[in-house]
Write a protein that holds these residues in place. Structure first.
Motif, PDB file in Angstrom:
ATOM      1  N   UNK A  93      12.876   7.633  -4.138  1.00  0.00           N
ATOM      2  CA  UNK A  93      12.881   7.927  -5.572  1.00  0.00           C
ATOM      3  C   UNK A  93      11.506   8.363  -6.062  1.00  0.00           C
ATOM      4  N   UNK A  94      10.461   7.766  -5.539  1.00  0.00           N
ATOM      5  CA  UNK A  94       9.104   8.172  -5.942  1.00  0.00           C
ATOM      6  C   UNK A  94       8.800   9.592  -5.490  1.00  0.00           C
ATOM      7  N   UNK A  95       9.243   9.977  -4.292  1.00  0.00           N
ATOM      8  CA  UNK A  95       9.028  11.338  -3.810  1.00  0.00           C
ATOM      9  C   UNK A  95       9.811  12.348  -4.629  1.00  0.00           C
ATOM     10  N   UNK A  96      11.028  12.018  -5.005  1.00  0.00           N
ATOM     11  CA  UNK A  96      11.829  12.932  -5.814  1.00  0.00           C
ATOM     12  C   UNK A  96      11.167  13.173  -7.176  1.00  0.00           C
ATOM     13  N   UNK A  97      10.659  12.120  -7.769  1.00  0.00           N
ATOM     14  CA  UNK A  97      10.019  12.237  -9.077  1.00  0.00           C
ATOM     15  C   UNK A  97       8.720  13.027  -8.972  1.00  0.00           C
ATOM     16  N   UNK A  98       7.890  12.723  -7.976  1.00  0.00           N
ATOM     17  CA  UNK A  98       6.631  13.452  -7.810  1.00  0.00           C
ATOM     18  C   UNK A  98       6.882  14.933  -7.532  1.00  0.00           C
ATOM     19  N   UNK A  99       7.912  15.256  -6.751  1.00  0.00           N
ATOM     20  CA  UNK A  99       8.229  16.652  -6.465  1.00  0.00           C
ATOM     21  C   UNK A  99       8.634  17.389  -7.737  1.00  0.00           C
ATOM     22  N   UNK A 100       9.404  16.718  -8.588  1.00  0.00           N
ATOM     23  CA  UNK A 100       9.803  17.356  -9.849  1.00  0.00           C
ATOM     24  C   UNK A 100       8.573  17.653 -10.709  1.00  0.00           C
ATOM     25  N   UNK A 109       5.502  18.118  -9.736  1.00  0.00           N
ATOM     26  CA  UNK A 109       4.730  19.197  -9.109  1.00  0.00           C
ATOM     27  C   UNK A 109       5.359  20.571  -9.349  1.00  0.00           C
ATOM     28  N   UNK A 110       6.649  20.590  -9.608  1.00  0.00           N
ATOM     29  CA  UNK A 110       7.328  21.867  -9.836  1.00  0.00           C
ATOM     30  C   UNK A 110       7.197  22.355 -11.269  1.00  0.00           C
ATOM     31  N   UNK A 167       0.861  -1.182   0.000  1.00  0.00           N
ATOM     32  CA  UNK A 167       0.000   0.000   0.000  1.00  0.00           C
ATOM     33  C   UNK A 167       0.897   1.231   0.000  1.00  0.00           C
ATOM     34  N   UNK A 168       0.597   2.174  -0.887  1.00  0.00           N
ATOM     35  CA  UNK A 168       1.281   3.467  -0.920  1.00  0.00           C
ATOM     36  C   UNK A 168       0.284   4.550  -0.539  1.00  0.00           C
ATOM     37  N   UNK A 169       0.654   5.356   0.438  1.00  0.00           N
ATOM     38  CA  UNK A 169      -0.203   6.429   0.945  1.00  0.00           C
ATOM     39  C   UNK A 169       0.545   7.742   0.799  1.00  0.00           C
ATOM     40  N   UNK A 170       0.072   8.610  -0.114  1.00  0.00           N
ATOM     41  CA  UNK A 170       0.750   9.888  -0.337  1.00  0.00           C
ATOM     42  C   UNK A 170       0.048  10.988   0.445  1.00  0.00           C
ATOM     43  N   UNK A 171       0.864  11.917   0.963  1.00  0.00           N
ATOM     44  CA  UNK A 171       0.351  12.954   1.866  1.00  0.00           C
ATOM     45  C   UNK A 171       0.691  14.361   1.394  1.00  0.00           C
ATOM     46  N   UNK A 172       0.774  14.552   0.085  1.00  0.00           N
ATOM     47  CA  UNK A 172       1.100  15.878  -0.420  1.00  0.00           C
ATOM     48  C   UNK A 172       2.479  16.320   0.055  1.00  0.00           C
ATOM     49  N   UNK A 173       2.543  17.503   0.650  1.00  0.00           N
ATOM     50  CA  UNK A 173       3.804  18.039   1.129  1.00  0.00           C
ATOM     51  C   UNK A 173       4.393  17.285   2.300  1.00  0.00           C
ATOM     52  N   UNK A 174       3.631  16.366   2.896  1.00  0.00           N
ATOM     53  CA  UNK A 174       4.140  15.576   4.034  1.00  0.00           C
ATOM     54  C   UNK A 174       4.748  14.248   3.590  1.00  0.00           C
ATOM     55  N   UNK A 175       4.957  14.067   2.301  1.00  0.00           N
ATOM     56  CA  UNK A 175       5.622  12.861   1.844  1.00  0.00           C
ATOM     57  C   UNK A 175       4.682  11.680   1.734  1.00  0.00           C
ATOM     58  N   UNK A 176       5.156  10.514   2.117  1.00  0.00           N
ATOM     59  CA  UNK A 176       4.370   9.302   1.887  1.00  0.00           C
ATOM     60  C   UNK A 176       4.765   8.183   2.842  1.00  0.00           C
ATOM     61  N   UNK A 177       3.813   7.272   3.011  1.00  0.00           N
ATOM     62  CA  UNK A 177       4.014   6.022   3.752  1.00  0.00           C
ATOM     63  C   UNK A 177       3.901   4.862   2.776  1.00  0.00           C
ATOM     64  N   UNK A 220       7.812   2.218   5.438  1.00  0.00           N
ATOM     65  CA  UNK A 220       8.751   3.275   5.076  1.00  0.00           C
ATOM     66  C   UNK A 220       8.010   4.599   5.165  1.00  0.00           C
ATOM     67  N   UNK A 221       8.563   5.542   5.899  1.00  0.00           N
ATOM     68  CA  UNK A 221       7.945   6.857   6.098  1.00  0.00           C
ATOM     69  C   UNK A 221       8.896   7.913   5.549  1.00  0.00           C
ATOM     70  N   UNK A 222       8.477   8.600   4.499  1.00  0.00           N
ATOM     71  CA  UNK A 222       9.312   9.634   3.886  1.00  0.00           C
ATOM     72  C   UNK A 222       8.669  10.994   4.116  1.00  0.00           C
ATOM     73  N   UNK A 223       9.442  12.000   4.557  1.00  0.00           N
ATOM     74  CA  UNK A 223       8.859  13.306   4.887  1.00  0.00           C
ATOM     75  C   UNK A 223       8.519  14.173   3.688  1.00  0.00           C
ATOM     76  N   UNK A 224       8.931  13.759   2.489  1.00  0.00           N
ATOM     77  CA  UNK A 224       8.663  14.560   1.296  1.00  0.00           C
ATOM     78  C   UNK A 224       9.864  15.399   0.895  1.00  0.00           C
ATOM     79  N   UNK A 225       9.844  15.878  -0.335  1.00  0.00           N
ATOM     80  CA  UNK A 225      10.928  16.695  -0.889  1.00  0.00           C
ATOM     81  C   UNK A 225      10.423  18.126  -1.026  1.00  0.00           C
ATOM     82  N   UNK A 226      11.054  19.104  -0.367  1.00  0.00           N
ATOM     83  CA  UNK A 226      10.595  20.495  -0.490  1.00  0.00           C
ATOM     84  C   UNK A 226      10.659  20.962  -1.949  1.00  0.00           C
ATOM     85  N   UNK A 227       9.599  21.617  -2.388  1.00  0.00           N
ATOM     86  CA  UNK A 227       9.546  22.033  -3.784  1.00  0.00           C
ATOM     87  C   UNK A 227       8.592  23.217  -3.902  1.00  0.00           C
TER      88      UNK A 227
END
Length: 300
Positions: free
Chosen positions: A267-274, A276-277, A210-220, A228-235
């Motif tokens: 890697x998924x957070x880095x790609x999604x942040x790009x 979104x930018x 299961x992948x749970x995305x939280x916008x600017x708060x990254x994803x679980x 795996x808990x990622x805080x997100x990539x500032x963008x």
């Protein structure tokens, strides 16, 4: 070995304030999977009209195969009116009675899913009986070893508990966001905090991941009892159209590559942040983000 990936469902024109952009979650997903080195294609349907011809031309321009795009003589190509909020979040008016509502699952699409390592589908393209039946027939042709990714993608009122429940039972991977998790929890009477709700969904529907995305708060990410808990990539966000679809593509290919959850999440957070930018759902990804995936296929 290059993985074979299919996105099933809608392709359309997003009518944005600054002009039109090709969209639809399965089309965006397919494009990003292809950028990451997959042999990816959409199974979808457009009208035999000028907008449909423009969709085909845009897909070819992006390097996306069109052999599984059905043509409809009676119905127009799909369009969506999009307004952007002050935070860059899109608000959609999805027009009905369009070609992808009547997906048939013709022979090229059936051949594609029968050879797939992963397929991705959602709820929106199941809003009409015709397309819902076609999608379920196509999923029946998917190899049992393949990933069947259900990207919930709730839009307006185009979903119901039966459609969501049936889709969860057809899937083995779930992707949802911070607005969709509470709605699924309400539909299925699930309580608790976010990780507890995710774990209950995984157990109830026998999901591998299961992948749970939280916008600017990254994803679980959750898989086999591990997190795996990622805080997100500032963008600096231009708009979020397609960001979730690019995350889904990267997550799916990371799972196929057999990577650890933390690696997939990063890697998924880095790609999604790009994405979104940049404007629109299909911006090109830099080589630095694509290379780890391409290396994985070269080494497999």
């Amino acid at each position: 070995m290059t993985p074979k990936v299919v996105g099933i469902g809608e392709v359309l024109w997003d009518l944005l304030p600054g002009g039109r952009q090709m969209g639809g979650a399965p089309a965006n997903f397919t494009f990003h999977a292809r950028q990451l080195g997959a042999d990816a294609r959409p199974v979808t349907r457009v009208g035999r009209d000028a907008l449909g011809q423009d969709i085909l031309a845009r897909l070819r321009e992006l390097g996306v195969p069109t052999d599984c795009v059905e043509l409809d003589d009676a119905r127009p190509t799909g369009t969506v009116t999009v307004e952007l909020g002050t935070d860059g979040e899109p608000h959609y008016t999805i027009h009905e009675g369009v070609a992808w509502d009547h997906l048939r699952g013709e022979a090229p699409g059936r051949r594609a899913v029968a050879a797939a390592d992963a397929v991705c589908f959602g709820t929106l393209a199941q809003r009409h009986d015709d397309s819902r039946h076609a999608i379920r027939t196509l999923l029946g042709d998917v190899p049992p070893t393949a990933l069947r990714v259900f990207d919930v993608n709730l839009r307006q009122s185009y979903f119901s508990r039966p459609v969501v429940e049936d889709s969860l039972r057809l899937a083995n991977v779930l992707k949802l966001n911070e607005t969709e998790l509470p709605r699924l929890a309400e539909l299925f009477g699930i309580e608790g905090d976010e990780p507890s709700r995710i774990e209950q969904l995984a157990q109830q529907f026998h999901l591998q991941a299961v992948a749970f995305t939280r916008g600017g708060r990254g994803s679980l990410l959750h898989r086999d009892g591990k997190w795996s808990d990622h805080p997100g990539v500032p963008v600096k966000v231009q708009d979020t159209i397609g960001a979730g679809d690019s995350f889904t593509a990267a997550m799916t290919l990371g799972l196929l590559a057999g990577w650890e959850l933390d690696t997939i999440n990063q890697r998924a957070n880095e790609i999604a942040a790009h994405v979104a930018s940049r404007a629109g759902g299909t911006p090109p990804l830099p080589e630095s983000l694509c290379r780890p995936f391409q290396v994985a296929w070269a080494e497999s």
